[in-house]
Scaffold this active site. Sequence first.
Site, PDB file in Angstrom:
ATOM      1  N   LYS A 206       0.847  -1.208   0.000  1.00  0.00           N
ATOM      2  CA  LYS A 206       0.000   0.000   0.000  1.00  0.00           C
ATOM      3  C   LYS A 206       0.884   1.260   0.000  1.00  0.00           C
ATOM      4  CE  LYS A 206      -3.073   3.137   0.682  1.00  0.00           C
ATOM      5  NZ  LYS A 206      -3.932   3.618  -0.382  1.00  0.00           N
ATOM      6  N   ASN A 210       1.712   4.465  -3.085  1.00  0.00           N
ATOM      7  CA  ASN A 210       1.639   5.924  -2.927  1.00  0.00           C
ATOM      8  C   ASN A 210       3.012   6.582  -3.029  1.00  0.00           C
ATOM      9  OD1 ASN A 210      -1.089   6.099  -2.856  1.00  0.00           O
ATOM     10  ND2 ASN A 210      -1.267   6.224  -0.631  1.00  0.00           N
ATOM     11  N   GLY A 257      -0.598  17.368  -2.448  1.00  0.00           N
ATOM     12  CA  GLY A 257      -1.435  17.493  -1.253  1.00  0.00           C
ATOM     13  C   GLY A 257      -2.212  16.225  -0.956  1.00  0.00           C
ATOM     14  N   CYS A 260      -2.684  11.350   1.831  1.00  0.00           N
ATOM     15  CA  CYS A 260      -2.057  10.054   1.537  1.00  0.00           C
ATOM     16  C   CYS A 260      -0.646  10.242   0.981  1.00  0.00           C
ATOM     17  CB  CYS A 260      -2.927   9.275   0.565  1.00  0.00           C
ATOM     18  SG  CYS A 260      -4.516   8.803   1.282  1.00  0.00           S
TER      19      CYS A 260
HETATM   20  N1  NAD Z   1      -9.251   9.154   2.194  1.00  0.00           N
HETATM   21  C1  NAD Z   1      -8.588   8.430   1.331  1.00  0.00           C
HETATM   22  O1  NAD Z   1      -8.524   8.761   0.163  1.00  0.00           O
HETATM   23  C2  NAD Z   1      -7.896   7.163   1.755  1.00  0.00           C
HETATM   24  C3  NAD Z   1      -7.591   6.216   0.787  1.00  0.00           C
HETATM   25  C4  NAD Z   1      -6.952   5.039   1.169  1.00  0.00           C
HETATM   26  C5  NAD Z   1      -6.637   4.826   2.511  1.00  0.00           C
HETATM   27  N2  NAD Z   1      -6.950   5.774   3.428  1.00  0.00           N
HETATM   28  C6  NAD Z   1      -6.633   5.476   4.839  1.00  0.00           C
HETATM   29  O2  NAD Z   1      -7.850   5.039   5.464  1.00  0.00           O
HETATM   30  C7  NAD Z   1      -7.877   5.461   6.848  1.00  0.00           C
HETATM   31  C8  NAD Z   1      -9.120   6.297   7.093  1.00  0.00           C
HETATM   32  O3  NAD Z   1      -9.044   7.449   6.279  1.00  0.00           O
HETATM   33  P1  NAD Z   1     -10.307   8.413   6.084  1.00  0.00           P
HETATM   34  O4  NAD Z   1      -9.949   9.326   4.972  1.00  0.00           O
HETATM   35  O5  NAD Z   1     -11.551   7.637   6.009  1.00  0.00           O
HETATM   36  O6  NAD Z   1     -10.266   9.198   7.480  1.00  0.00           O
HETATM   37  P2  NAD Z   1     -11.386  10.155   8.082  1.00  0.00           P
HETATM   38  O7  NAD Z   1     -10.690  11.057   9.006  1.00  0.00           O
HETATM   39  O8  NAD Z   1     -12.237  10.689   6.979  1.00  0.00           O
HETATM   40  O9  NAD Z   1     -12.342   9.167   8.921  1.00  0.00           O
HETATM   41  C9  NAD Z   1     -11.934   8.405  10.015  1.00  0.00           C
HETATM   42  C10 NAD Z   1     -13.101   8.286  11.004  1.00  0.00           C
HETATM   43  O10 NAD Z   1     -12.727   7.399  12.072  1.00  0.00           O
HETATM   44  C11 NAD Z   1     -13.345   7.863  13.266  1.00  0.00           C
HETATM   45  N3  NAD Z   1     -12.677   7.247  14.405  1.00  0.00           N
HETATM   46  C12 NAD Z   1     -11.518   7.613  15.045  1.00  0.00           C
HETATM   47  N4  NAD Z   1     -11.231   6.737  16.003  1.00  0.00           N
HETATM   48  C13 NAD Z   1     -12.209   5.793  15.999  1.00  0.00           C
HETATM   49  C14 NAD Z   1     -12.438   4.639  16.760  1.00  0.00           C
HETATM   50  N5  NAD Z   1     -11.595   4.243  17.729  1.00  0.00           N
HETATM   51  N6  NAD Z   1     -13.554   3.909  16.519  1.00  0.00           N
HETATM   52  C15 NAD Z   1     -14.424   4.296  15.559  1.00  0.00           C
HETATM   53  N7  NAD Z   1     -14.246   5.401  14.809  1.00  0.00           N
HETATM   54  C16 NAD Z   1     -13.154   6.130  15.018  1.00  0.00           C
HETATM   55  C17 NAD Z   1     -13.219   9.361  13.159  1.00  0.00           C
HETATM   56  O11 NAD Z   1     -14.153  10.005  14.003  1.00  0.00           O
HETATM   57  C18 NAD Z   1     -13.485   9.600  11.674  1.00  0.00           C
HETATM   58  O12 NAD Z   1     -14.856   9.880  11.419  1.00  0.00           O
HETATM   59  C19 NAD Z   1      -6.548   6.210   7.057  1.00  0.00           C
HETATM   60  O13 NAD Z   1      -5.585   5.306   7.531  1.00  0.00           O
HETATM   61  C20 NAD Z   1      -6.185   6.674   5.656  1.00  0.00           C
HETATM   62  O14 NAD Z   1      -4.813   6.897   5.516  1.00  0.00           O
HETATM   63  C21 NAD Z   1      -7.588   6.914   3.093  1.00  0.00           C
HETATM   64  C1  UD9 Z   2      -1.246   5.370  -5.931  1.00  0.00           C
HETATM   65  C2  UD9 Z   2      -2.437   6.298  -5.985  1.00  0.00           C
HETATM   66  O1  UD9 Z   2      -2.878   6.617  -7.051  1.00  0.00           O
HETATM   67  N1  UD9 Z   2      -2.979   6.713  -4.790  1.00  0.00           N
HETATM   68  C3  UD9 Z   2      -4.178   7.530  -4.734  1.00  0.00           C
HETATM   69  C4  UD9 Z   2      -3.945   8.706  -3.779  1.00  0.00           C
HETATM   70  O2  UD9 Z   2      -5.056   9.574  -3.909  1.00  0.00           O
HETATM   71  P1  UD9 Z   2      -4.817  11.179  -3.995  1.00  0.00           P
HETATM   72  O3  UD9 Z   2      -6.116  11.849  -4.220  1.00  0.00           O
HETATM   73  O4  UD9 Z   2      -4.031  11.620  -2.816  1.00  0.00           O
HETATM   74  O5  UD9 Z   2      -3.880  11.195  -5.298  1.00  0.00           O
HETATM   75  P2  UD9 Z   2      -3.619  12.187  -6.496  1.00  0.00           P
HETATM   76  O6  UD9 Z   2      -4.809  12.353  -7.363  1.00  0.00           O
HETATM   77  O7  UD9 Z   2      -2.386  11.697  -7.149  1.00  0.00           O
HETATM   78  O8  UD9 Z   2      -3.338  13.599  -5.817  1.00  0.00           O
HETATM   79  C5  UD9 Z   2      -2.316  13.802  -4.879  1.00  0.00           C
HETATM   80  C6  UD9 Z   2      -1.644  15.155  -5.096  1.00  0.00           C
HETATM   81  O9  UD9 Z   2      -0.696  15.034  -6.172  1.00  0.00           O
HETATM   82  C7  UD9 Z   2      -0.889  16.074  -7.122  1.00  0.00           C
HETATM   83  N2  UD9 Z   2      -0.522  15.558  -8.440  1.00  0.00           N
HETATM   84  C8  UD9 Z   2      -1.145  14.446  -8.923  1.00  0.00           C
HETATM   85  C9  UD9 Z   2      -0.826  13.929 -10.159  1.00  0.00           C
HETATM   86  C10 UD9 Z   2       0.187  14.558 -10.925  1.00  0.00           C
HETATM   87  O10 UD9 Z   2       0.519  14.150 -12.057  1.00  0.00           O
HETATM   88  N3  UD9 Z   2       0.811  15.664 -10.405  1.00  0.00           N
HETATM   89  C11 UD9 Z   2       0.473  16.179  -9.182  1.00  0.00           C
HETATM   90  O11 UD9 Z   2       1.056  17.184  -8.754  1.00  0.00           O
HETATM   91  C12 UD9 Z   2      -2.398  16.385  -6.990  1.00  0.00           C
HETATM   92  O12 UD9 Z   2      -2.695  17.674  -7.468  1.00  0.00           O
HETATM   93  C13 UD9 Z   2      -2.601  16.285  -5.491  1.00  0.00           C
HETATM   94  O13 UD9 Z   2      -2.203  17.448  -4.809  1.00  0.00           O
HETATM   95  O14 UD9 Z   2      -3.857   8.253  -2.443  1.00  0.00           O
HETATM   96  C14 UD9 Z   2      -5.074   7.617  -1.967  1.00  0.00           C
HETATM   97  C15 UD9 Z   2      -4.921   7.355  -0.475  1.00  0.00           C
HETATM   98  O15 UD9 Z   2      -4.014   6.347  -0.197  1.00  0.00           O
HETATM   99  C16 UD9 Z   2      -5.283   6.339  -2.788  1.00  0.00           C
HETATM  100  O16 UD9 Z   2      -6.462   5.687  -2.335  1.00  0.00           O
HETATM  101  C17 UD9 Z   2      -5.397   6.729  -4.276  1.00  0.00           C
HETATM  102  O17 UD9 Z   2      -5.504   5.562  -5.063  1.00  0.00           O
END
Ligand code: NAD
Ligand code: UD9
Length: 429
Positions: A206, A210, A257, A260
Amino acid sequence: MLSMRVCVHGLGYIGMATASLFANNGHDVVGFDTDDRVRSQLKRGEPDVSEDQLESYVRAAIDSGLTISDEPVPAAYHIICVPTPYDKSAGSADLRYVKEASQTVSSLLRPNDVVVLESTVPPSTTATVVAPILSQSGLEPGEDIGLGYVPETMLPGNAITELRSNDRILGGYDSASTAAIKNLYEAVPTGSLNVAPDATTAEFVKLVQNAFRDVNIAYANALALIARDYGVNVRDAIELANSHPRVDILNPGPGVGGHCLPVDPFFLGANSDNTDLIDTARQVNQRMPHYVVDRLAEELGPLDDKTIAILGVAYKGNVDDTRNSPGLEIARTIVGAESEAPSLEPDRQDTTSLRLCDPYVSNSRYDLEPLSDALDGADAAVLATAHDEFADLSPERVGSLLDTRVIFDTLDVLDSEAWTEAGFDLLRI
Ligand SMILES: NC(=O)c1ccc[n+]([C@@H]2O[C@H](COP(=O)([O-])OP(=O)(O)OC[C@H]3O[C@@H](n4cnc5c(N)ncnc54)[C@H](O)[C@@H]3O)[C@@H](O)[C@H]2O)c1
Ligand SMILES: CC(=O)N[C@@H]1[C@@H](OP(=O)(O)OP(=O)(O)OC[C@H]2O[C@@H](n3ccc(=O)[nH]c3=O)[C@H](O)[C@@H]2O)O[C@H](CO)[C@@H](O)[C@@H]1O
């Protein structure tokens, strides 16, 4: 298909999508979040998301029986989707929420239940942090209960499509755990389920995905700086380079930004000193907002007495998430502010005047202004987020509002010919 009871812990962006995935596919799902506000919103069928498709997917799940509960409940499967922020001062992942949720699950466990961690974590967290907490129940992972790691990879902005179609990595604590988790995820529509040798490998993969993207963007950003030294347009160069069958360089921009890409690469360094390349890539990307400000000052002279409109404080186009936003970092750099909300810094009156605008973000802390107010009388605009609304801007409208026709298109979304013809100095990375 046999309906299974699933309890999802954490109903943020990932948890509510995951709970909905299982509920919309016939499982009996109970969602629990420690935040009352999150639970109340979901109970009202009003998820806090800006993506229409995701919103209707969650609403459909709630309508078809996803239960939002004030207490976590015993279940055949527990899925943990809690935050894992990066603690900058400690230089490590903050695993407090993972530990808390594991404690909660531990108190609910029955023989043969299965626990799945989906949160992004440093390698070995499932085996060395979650498993010992679950053992406190008296039930041993790998003997009495199942345990494994299944990372989420859906892309904000395209969440539902990717939730349903991305391949998944599954790393079980042991082979019985792997089989039990496979049973759950194979019963819902996703891409293929790729089994890792163990949970640590799945956690590692994972982060690798990223970090790969972060390093690739850093390469594009580094090229942008080199290309300028040669008077080469970096985007033209990258497009040409990518015509080679084995070259695929991403795009330069004002910084990377989200919560992740700017964070996950650091998790690889939790128990390794061999992250030089990855750390350097982070530094390259972290410097980009400063580079934007330097270029702006090259164009305008000292920014002290200037008014700058920042178009976009979300971290990327068409989303409302401002975490690690390049636009906000540019704003902070311009006014030398430390706080999260740069336009509200108390001592900024003597410095550059900032106007922040973002049609997707509703956070009042940022003192956001409507587009025409932000542009009115400003000395320059910096387009820092590729929202569709900004790509559609007309040079005539913007030109009639700005004091000076200077725009920094950091994401190359504007038609340079049209803007230059309209008398703009159009800056690009
Ligand atoms: N957002 C994304 O794009 C993304 C993608 C892939 C992986 N992740 C990972 O997934 C995880 C969650 O990310 P997210 O974006 O959903 O976060 P988020 O902050 O949107 O949501 C997390 C939720 O968990 C709750 N929480 C905290 N402690 C808790 C507990 N002990 N029991 C139950 N609920 C609890 C919080 O109140 C919050 O609502 C992170 O590790 C993140 O890195 C996020
Ligand atoms: C491996 C992968 O694909 N992972 C994704 C990523 O999601 P993300 O929304 O964070 O990813 P991006 O869309 O890449 O944006 C990030 C930042 O990079 C800037 N950017 C992007 C492309 C580029 O050519 N030049 C740039 O400058 C963009 O503006 C922004 O600020 O992590 C999630 C959580 O783990 C994953 O779930 C999700 O699959």
